[in-house]
Structure formats: C-alpha cells, structure tokens
Design an enzyme around this catalytic site. Structure first.
Site, PDB file in Angstrom:
ATOM      1  N   LYS A  22     -69.288 -30.053  40.748  1.00 54.46           N
ATOM      2  CA  LYS A  22     -69.526 -28.997  41.728  1.00 54.46           C
ATOM      3  C   LYS A  22     -70.780 -29.310  42.553  1.00 54.46           C
ATOM      4  O   LYS A  22     -70.767 -29.200  43.773  1.00 54.46           O
ATOM      5  CB  LYS A  22     -69.701 -27.674  40.972  1.00 54.46           C
ATOM      6  N   ARG A  92     -73.918 -21.004  38.750  1.00 48.75           N
ATOM      7  CA  ARG A  92     -72.641 -21.490  38.205  1.00 48.75           C
ATOM      8  C   ARG A  92     -72.853 -22.746  37.384  1.00 48.75           C
ATOM      9  O   ARG A  92     -73.700 -23.570  37.704  1.00 48.75           O
ATOM     10  CB  ARG A  92     -71.688 -21.900  39.331  1.00 48.75           C
ATOM     11  N   GLY A 101     -63.436 -23.875  30.116  1.00 50.20           N
ATOM     12  CA  GLY A 101     -63.966 -23.088  28.995  1.00 50.20           C
ATOM     13  C   GLY A 101     -65.401 -22.620  29.184  1.00 50.20           C
ATOM     14  O   GLY A 101     -65.937 -21.875  28.389  1.00 50.20           O
ATOM     15  N   MET A 103     -69.037 -21.240  31.259  1.00 49.03           N
ATOM     16  CA  MET A 103     -69.513 -19.908  31.603  1.00 49.03           C
ATOM     17  C   MET A 103     -69.014 -19.415  32.955  1.00 49.03           C
ATOM     18  O   MET A 103     -68.853 -20.172  33.888  1.00 49.03           O
ATOM     19  CB  MET A 103     -71.031 -19.954  31.623  1.00 49.03           C
ATOM     20  N   ARG A 336     -63.265 -28.841  45.203  1.00 51.06           N
ATOM     21  CA  ARG A 336     -63.088 -29.867  44.162  1.00 51.06           C
ATOM     22  C   ARG A 336     -61.645 -30.348  44.233  1.00 51.06           C
ATOM     23  O   ARG A 336     -60.789 -29.667  44.816  1.00 51.06           O
ATOM     24  CB  ARG A 336     -63.383 -29.306  42.776  1.00 51.06           C
ATOM     25  N   HIS A 455     -44.571 -37.762   8.380  1.00 47.64           N
ATOM     26  CA  HIS A 455     -43.137 -37.926   8.609  1.00 47.64           C
ATOM     27  C   HIS A 455     -42.645 -37.041   9.747  1.00 47.64           C
ATOM     28  O   HIS A 455     -41.980 -37.490  10.681  1.00 47.64           O
ATOM     29  CB  HIS A 455     -42.390 -37.612   7.307  1.00 47.64           C
ATOM     30  N   SER A 763     -48.060 -57.708  14.886  1.00 50.30           N
ATOM     31  CA  SER A 763     -47.964 -56.371  15.484  1.00 50.30           C
ATOM     32  C   SER A 763     -48.889 -55.457  14.693  1.00 50.30           C
ATOM     33  O   SER A 763     -48.764 -55.344  13.465  1.00 50.30           O
ATOM     34  CB  SER A 763     -46.532 -55.861  15.425  1.00 50.30           C
ATOM     35  N   ASN A 767     -51.320 -47.153  12.246  1.00 48.89           N
ATOM     36  CA  ASN A 767     -51.297 -45.959  11.388  1.00 48.89           C
ATOM     37  C   ASN A 767     -51.920 -46.306  10.040  1.00 48.89           C
ATOM     38  O   ASN A 767     -52.847 -45.652   9.566  1.00 48.89           O
ATOM     39  CB  ASN A 767     -49.867 -45.469  11.150  1.00 48.89           C
ATOM     40  N   ASP A 768     -51.389 -47.372   9.439  1.00 50.40           N
ATOM     41  CA  ASP A 768     -51.933 -47.779   8.147  1.00 50.40           C
ATOM     42  C   ASP A 768     -53.319 -48.386   8.290  1.00 50.40           C
ATOM     43  O   ASP A 768     -54.189 -48.188   7.441  1.00 50.40           O
ATOM     44  CB  ASP A 768     -50.983 -48.764   7.452  1.00 50.40           C
ATOM     45  N   CYS A 830     -47.610 -51.309  17.119  1.00 47.36           N
ATOM     46  CA  CYS A 830     -46.459 -50.433  16.914  1.00 47.36           C
ATOM     47  C   CYS A 830     -46.836 -49.162  16.167  1.00 47.36           C
ATOM     48  O   CYS A 830     -45.996 -48.350  15.831  1.00 47.36           O
ATOM     49  CB  CYS A 830     -45.325 -51.167  16.207  1.00 47.36           C
ATOM     50  N   TYR A 850     -47.988 -56.544  24.261  1.00 44.64           N
ATOM     51  CA  TYR A 850     -47.192 -55.340  24.460  1.00 44.64           C
ATOM     52  C   TYR A 850     -47.690 -54.191  23.595  1.00 44.64           C
ATOM     53  O   TYR A 850     -48.398 -54.396  22.613  1.00 44.64           O
ATOM     54  CB  TYR A 850     -45.702 -55.607  24.172  1.00 44.64           C
TER      55      TYR A 850
END
Ligand code: PEP
Ligand code: MG
Length: 876
Positions: A22, A92, A101, A103, A336, A455, A763, A767-768, A830, A850
């Site tokens: 702003k 402001r 979120g 003020m 803006r 899962h 690859s 996750n693991d 992956c 990839y």
C-alpha cells in the site's frame, strides 16, 4: 541512523519490501501526479524493530513519526488537535503482500473535544464534525483498544429509536453530539481511563495496534496458508483525511478496473454519496453500482475511469482502488493489483498479452498455480458460503468442495448412492485400502486422523475427490453411527459440507458450483508448456487415473503404486493371501493369482500413456494397511483360504509391527520373498511384449522402493534382469526397460553415488524421505505439528511443502552424488510434493528432469514448472 519513516513523496514502487504494498503504491501514485492526499509510511523494518525491542516503539522511531507528521501538517496547512483548523489522518496497515487478516482502517484520527469544534467551524457543518467524531471513538475503541463495537452500536440504535428514525444520516448535529458524550462515558467505563485527548497519543497507540495485529491469530493463519514469512513485518500508512461525508457532493467508493470475478474489461465497483470508509462495505446502506456514477456526475465518472486506465497501464495489471470525493473533488486513497478468481486470472493474463501490456512470461507469472485448483474442482457458491460457519477445521488434504449425507462405512456409502444417487460424505477415523470403493462413490472424505500423506489424502487427491484429513476434533462413533464435534452431533444421513481447499467442515448443506474451464485456460497451459523445461508426469495406479492425467497433459507415469492396484474387494483377497502365506508354495499360488491382474493393468496403463514412460513401483504395502483387522473379516479370509480362524489370526498377529511404516515393506519384502519381484517383473515385461506386438513402443521403468543400500538394490535388480531378459529373448522382440530406485531413505541420499552405479534412475520419494528425515510419522505428525506452527518452530507442513533446508539438502546431495557416478542420471520426484508449486520450483532449481503428481495437480505442476523456468532459467 536508520530511516524508519518515509513521506509518500520520498518513496517509490521499488521500495515495496520496506514500505509494504500500500505504501509503495501511494508513493507511486503520488509521483504519477494523481490526486493523492499526502501522508507518510512507517516501514516494515520499524515493525520488526518493535518486536525486537519487546513490543515498544522506541523514542527514535517516535521522533521520526512526529517529524513526518509535522511535514504533512504543513502540506495541508492544518494542525493536529487545532481548534480552528484541525488536521485528521487515517491509519492503515500495509504488508508486502495484501493481508486480509490484518487490522481494519482507522479514520478521523486526531479528533478530540477541541478539534471537533474546529472541524465544525471550518466546515460550517457541526453535524458532519460530530458524525466523524462518534465514528472515530467507536473505531479507535474497537480496533486499537479491542473493546467490542457492539457496546457503541447499541447506543446508536437506542438513539435512532428514541428519535424515531431509520438511517444514521437522519440524526442531527445535537443527536450526534449527545452520542459522542455517551460513547466517551462508555469508553471510560470499559477502559478505566478517559478517551485520549492528545492526538499524538492516539497516533502512536494506533500505529502500535497495527504492529500488534501482525501477530494476531487471523493474520498468523492467513500467513501460513499463503506462505508469507513472519519476518516480513507490516508497514503503517498515515494519510491526511479527505471527507466523503461532507454532504451530497461528497462520497466514497471502491472499484476494480475490470471485473475480478470474470476478468471482463468493465469498471466494477460501488459507491455511496455522503459516506465514509466502511459504509460502502458495511451493508447498512445499499451502495450504488459504479456505472451509476456516470448518471450522477459524468465528469467525475470520466475522471475516475481515466485514472483507472492510467493505473492499469502503469502497473500492467487489474487495479483494486479506493476513492473519496470531497465536495466534488476526486481523491485516490489507494490502489493495488486486484485479487481475482482463477477464471478472471486466466482471462486477464491472456487479455493483457493481447493488449500488448504484458509478455507471455509476465502474464504466466500473474496466475498462481495453486489457484488453478478451483478451475478443476467444484467450489462452494460464495453466496451460500457467506452465511455458513465452520464447526471445525482439519487439513486441506485434497481440494474442491462438497456436501453430502454423513456415512461411516464404505459399504453404506455405496449402498446409499446406489439407492438414490444423492451425494454422501464418508466420515472415518482414518481410511484403509478396503474403503476404496466407498471413497470412489463419495462426494467428499473426512477423516479424524492422518496427515497430508495419509491414505485418505493420497487416494482422494488421486481420484480428484475433496478431502479434509486429520480433523482431530471430530470424534467418530462408527458403531453408534454418529460423530460429534465441538458440541455438535451428526447422525448418519445428516448433511455436512467440507472444503478440501481450506480444511473447513460445515454442519449443513452448502450449494456448490461446478468448475468452468475456458479456451483461455488451454492457451495459458500451452504457453506454459512452451516455456518449462521440467517434465510433468503423474502418479496413477489405474487406467482411469492415467486417462484423466493424460487429459490434463501428463507426460508419462512417474509412480504406479502397484499395491494400490489391489484396492478392490475382488482383488484385495489375493494380496492378503500373499501376505499371510506361510510358505513358498502358498505364496506362489497367491502370486499366480496376482500375475494376470497386474499384467492386464499394465497393458491398459501402457496404452493410456501412448508411448510415454510408465514407472512401475514394486510392491510397497505397509502391511498394516492390508491385513484384515476384525474377527469377522479374518473369519471370512480363513474360510476362503481353507485355514482355521485361530491359525490365520496367529499369522496376522505375527505380522504385527509396532511401526509398520518403518517395517517390512518395499524392497525388504522382495529380499525376504524374491518371488514377489519375479512375479511383478513378469507382469511388467509380458504386458510390454503384448503392447509391442500391437505396435506400441514402451520402455517400462521398474522402480524399487525403500532402498537404503546398493547391495539391497542389486539383490532385487538381479532377479528383475534375469526374469526380464529371459522373457524378452523368448519373445524375439527388442524391448528396452530401465531398473531404478526411489530415494526415500536418508541413507540412500547419502550413498547415492554408490547406488547410481547400479540404478538407472532416481525418483525421490519425499513422503518417506520427509518422514524419516524429521523422524515424524506420516500418520501421526498432524497431532502435534500445529504446536510447531503456533510456536513458529516450523512455518508450514513439511509433508505438503518440501522442507528445502533439510530434506531438500538431502535431495540435492542425492542428485549431485548420482551424477558423479552416472552422468546425467534421470531424476524425478514422486512424493506428494511433486504437485506443490513451491516444491516444483525447488525441484527445477536442483535440476530434476521431472516431477510426478496426482492427475488433478498436473496442470498446476505444468504452470509451476513454467514459473520456475521464468524466474530461474535452466538450459533446455
Ligand atoms: C514416497 O514415499 O514419497 C512415495 C512416493 O511412496 P509412498 O507414498 O507410497 O510411500
Ligand atoms: Mg514411500
């Protein structure tokens, strides 16, 4: 000495980090010669300093603020608190990125018992002066002092009632003066001290409140959802007031330079005469559409329209503007880049290129990859959503919105949907492979337990079904057919709604709207494809998913989780037989049943992929997900296997592992039971032979999971190669295949040079790799991770966004070491991060070939890969 305060005249657009969005835009508009009321910006650095100094604004900063104030007063020819010609300001917040979120704005700051008299004399309008003062007291009390504004609204309502009027505007100067008196009494009663009569105290209190709001729960949540770092801090803008409530020749409004919902090129917004600030959005009086300003005052409309176009050209983007008209003169209060729906974002990107305002690259960067979600999934009807209140929040595990009747079992889901075709939401403690058929027919999935790679989350994303996972406040009572959450109770058949893009759960039916995909979307994706170097594959286990992914532009399969191919009631028995087999003979009998199923699946996958790579990951079932749990199910399986119940139950108990995620899965299974790898190789290669005979070229990529040691990999590779080569030789065909590995155990990343001598591709199974690097269980981390966000130890879920610092370092090490012993080794990812925009950018940066992600995230990954190449070009 550090400069913490800048006059608008001293700033410029390039100082956004310091002045906030702003502040930088006010400075820019000011230098463009637009009619901007002057003022100053307290920098984001001052905000950080405030926190650093123990939540105080130190004297040196206060001095700079008052110096800038004096300069601005001079500009206006007015003085703070003056009884003849008082100066008033608005305050402001303004962070680097827009932060809804934060003020609310404070207007009319500087009004005191003395200044209000000055304002009344100056404007010859006591009504206006007292109206401004009562608004200011309420706003200051609410926003700065955190006193509930209802206290004041009651007084206002009582006054209107006493006077027998409906509108605020029908109250006269004396009524308002009396209200001011009542407001001040209320303030003192609640606050224990009188309303401050020194404007400088008001100003410093208000600036402090803005800084404080940077750390409020709303702001923290928004920041986390939008990946806005805490260190950015917020700036504060203090601007001289102009008044939209000085009579019928004054007014205020907000407008977008184009329609933010559709992208259409028309001014879009609302205004009100004789009104100030919040009036337009507060819903008390109904504002008029901006198009009517043309009828009310054509010259003003034209002036505003011209400014809007000028700003759009200058910023080369759609603008969201606030303006005020004071006695017939137009002022711009802020501008803006406007927030927009995905549909509008895509249209704008294409239009702005066609209008010559943006290059394709710049236009692509204007569309946030994550936003595309709403073009691919249904969302809640915004009008219906407005009235709804969530009953709880879980993890936003798979995007889209849905409503449906609550069911607690997969069977019941299938039954109900078959019966009446009305939607259901499957609510479970957690899901397991047996739930698949119920998950397929459900409009949405809600679980009480499990994280972003649980899962339910993984499978729902694959299917494109919305899912809220790990909603810990949901207490499921499957036997009683109800669940409770925060004092609400929902029985089977009751309607709930869930939003897998926000994690919110609602205790009612909220209408949804289908996604709309326009031709512009295809054009944008085509531009992205021309630019990106990172390839995008998909994680797909079924021909249906593979087909969907091809439609979304996937260039191959990067992960086919072969154990998922048995997620069907008719098939799960065969894999259970394999798991509980007690000897080689039994296991081979079970495997013989699995072989034709797998072969048939691979044939279909190869065909769907039309010659693109298909990576087949060998069996990696966490065993706990696959064995039956209840006595009933065990009984059933025992009957089928011609075993006694006790015998089977004992076998299952033997299989029990304390932490099955770290247990007997992945490559470890094939080390114990080589016949499993042999069967899977047969299926992969026989399917390849079949489609080759039909004229298709395929190069299957066989991927061994959970490898941590090259000898472990070699043990399985030997079986694969022996089996494959024999079959290929017998076929007389020339079929190529690759054998590679997942890098998902830290040890594999550390020893990647040794592994790359043998593995033909890597690859990253992030996750693991995340689970094991952090030592967090994938299924349970959701329970305590929120405490880590609250304490700011971690800023986001490492299962959703790659932890670049730790896990990312292991990945980079893996790539570099792999390249040392196998130059240009093919590398991909992956894990679920493969469809997360910021993780995609990271994968691009460390040089992966990839990314692979669930079908519905393929367009997102394509766009993110283009963003990555534009921001950080890599050789094609
Ligand atoms: C991984 O660990 O990242 C992976 C892709 O494998 P899974 O999620 O099946 O363990
Ligand atoms: Mg894994």
């Amino acid at each position: 000495m550090t400069k913490y305060v800048y006059l608008f005249k001293e700033g410029q657009a390039s100082m956004k980090n310091l002045l906030g969005g702003k502040g930088a835009n006010l400075a820019e508009m000011s230098s463009l010669g637009l009619p901007v009321p002057q003022g100053f910006t307290v920098t984001t650095e001052a905000c950080n300093k405030y926190y650093h100094d123990g939540k105080v604004i130190t004297q040196d900063v206060v001095d700079q603020i008052f110096e800038a104030l004096a300069a601005t007063e001079k500009e206006f020819g007015k003085k703070f608190g003056d009884s003849q010609n008082p100066f008033l300001v608005s305050v402001r917040s303004g962070a680097r990125a827009s932060m809804p979120g934060m003020m609310d704005t404070i207007l009319n700051l500087g009004l005191t018992d003395q200044a209000v008299e000055g304002l009344a004399k100056l404007t010859d309008n006591p009504r206006f002066a007292y109206d401004s003062y009562r608004r200011f007291i309420q706003m200051f009390a609410d926003v700065v002092m955190e006193i509930d504004k209802a206290n004041f609204e009651h007084l206002l309502e009582a006054m209107k009632e006493a006077k027998g009027v409906h509108l605020d505007t029908d109250l006269d100067a004396n009524d308002l003066k009396e209200l001011v008196r009542q407001f001040k009494v209320k303030y003192e009663e609640l606050k224990g001290e009188p309303f401050p009569q020194d404007p400088k105290v008001q100003l410093i209190d208000a600036i402090t409140a803005v800084f404080r709001s940077w750390d409020n729960p709303r702001a923290n949540t928004y920041r986390m959802l939008n990946h806005i770092p805490y260190e950015w801090g917020t700036a504060v803008n203090v601007q001289g007031m102009v008044f939209g409530n000085m009579g019928q020749d004054s007014g205020t409004g907000v407008a977008f330079s184009r329609n933010p919902a559709t992208g259409e090129d028309v001014l879009y917004g609302e205004y009100l005469f004789n009104a100030q600030g919040e009036d337009v959005v507060a819903g008390i009086r109904t504002p008029k559409p901006i198009s009517e300003l043309k009828l009310d005052n054509e010259a003003l409309y034209n002036e505003f329209h011209d400014i809007s176009k000028k700003l759009e050209k200058h910023y080369r983007d759609m603008q969201d503007m606030e303006f005020t008209i004071e006695k017939g003169k137009l002022y711009m209060l802020q501008t803006r880049n406007g927030k927009r729906t995905a549909q509008a974002a895509v249209k704008l990107a294409i239009d702005l290129v066609n209008e010559g305002l943006l290059t394709k690259e710049e236009a692509i960067l204007k569309v946030e990859p994550a936003q595309l979600d709403s073009l691919l999934h249904p969302t809640f009807d915004p009008k219906a959503l407005k009235a709804a209140k969530p009953v709880t929040q879980g993890l936003a595990a798979s995007p889209g919105a849905a409503y449906g009747r609550v069911v607690f079992t997969a069977e019941r889901a299938s039954e109900l949907v078959k019966q009446d075709k009305l939607p259901v939401v499957l609510v479970r403690q957690e899901t397991s492979p047996e739930d698949i058929e119920g998950m397929v027919v459900s409009a949405g999935i809600l679980t009480a337990r499990g994280g972003m790679t649980s899962h339910a989350a993984v499978v729902a994303r694959g299917m494109g079904t919305c899912c809220v996972a790990g909603a810990g406040e949901v207490k499921v009572n499957e036997a009683g057919k109800f669940f409770t959450v925060n004092g609400h109770k929902f029985n089977e058949g009751d309607y709930i709604s869930i939003d897998g893009s926000t994690g919110y759960v609602y205790g009612e039916k909220i209408a949804t709207v289908e996604a709309t995909v326009s031709g512009d979307f295809a054009t944008l994706m085509q531009w992205a494809d021309e630019i990106r170097v990172l390839k995008v594959r998909t994680n797909a286990d079924t021909p249906r998913d593979a087909h969907q992914a091809r439609e979304f532009g996937a260039e191959g399969i990067g992960l086919c989780r072969t154990e998922h191919m048995f997620f069907e009631a008719s098939r799960i028995k065969a894999i259970r037989e394999m798991i509980v087999a007690k000897n080689l003979v039994e296991r081979q009998a079970a495997l013989a049943k699995l072989l034709p199923m797998q072969r048939e699946d691979f044939v279909k996958l190869y065909k769907e992929m039309e010659g693109y790579a298909v990576t087949v990951r060998y069996l990696d079932p966490p065993l706990h997900e696959f064995v039956p749990h209840t006595d009933e199910e065990i009984q059933e399986l025992a009957k089928e296997m011609k075993l006694s119940f006790e015998d089977l139950k004992r076998t299952i108990e033997d299989l029990h592992e304390t932490n099955p995620m770290l247990g007997h899965r992945g490559v470890r299974l094939s080390v114990t039971y080589p016949e499993i790898a042999e069967m899977q190789t047969r299926a992969v290669i026989e399917a390849a032979i079949q489609v080759t005979k039909e004229g298709l070229t395929v190069v299957p990529e066989i991927m061994i999971p959970l490898v941590g040691e090259v000898r472990e990999f070699n043990f399985v590779k030997k079986i694969v190669v022996q089996t494959a080569d024999k079959l290929i030789k017998e076929s007389g065909l020339d079929i190529k295949y690759l054998v590679g590995t997942m890098i998902e155990i830290p040890r594999a990343a550390i020893l990647a040079d040794e592994i790359a001598k043998e593995a033909e591709f890597f690859s990253f199974g992030t996750n693991d790799l995340t689970q094991m690097t952090f030592g967090f269980s994938r299924d349970d981390a959701g329970k305590f991770l929120p405490d880590y966000y609250k304490t700011k130890i971690y800023e986001s879920d490492p299962f959703a966004h790659i932890d670049q610092k730790g896990v990312g370092k292991l990945m980079k090490m893996g790539v570099d070491l792999g390249n040392q012993t196998r130059p240009n080794i093919k590398t991909g990812i992956c894990g679920e991060h493969g469809g997360d925009p910021q993780s995609v950018e990271f994968c691009h940066a460390i040089g992966l070939d990839y990314v692979s992600c669930s079908p519905f995230r393929v367009p997102i990954a394509r766009l993110a890969a283009a963003h990555a190449q534009i921001k950080n070009p890599r050789k094609k």
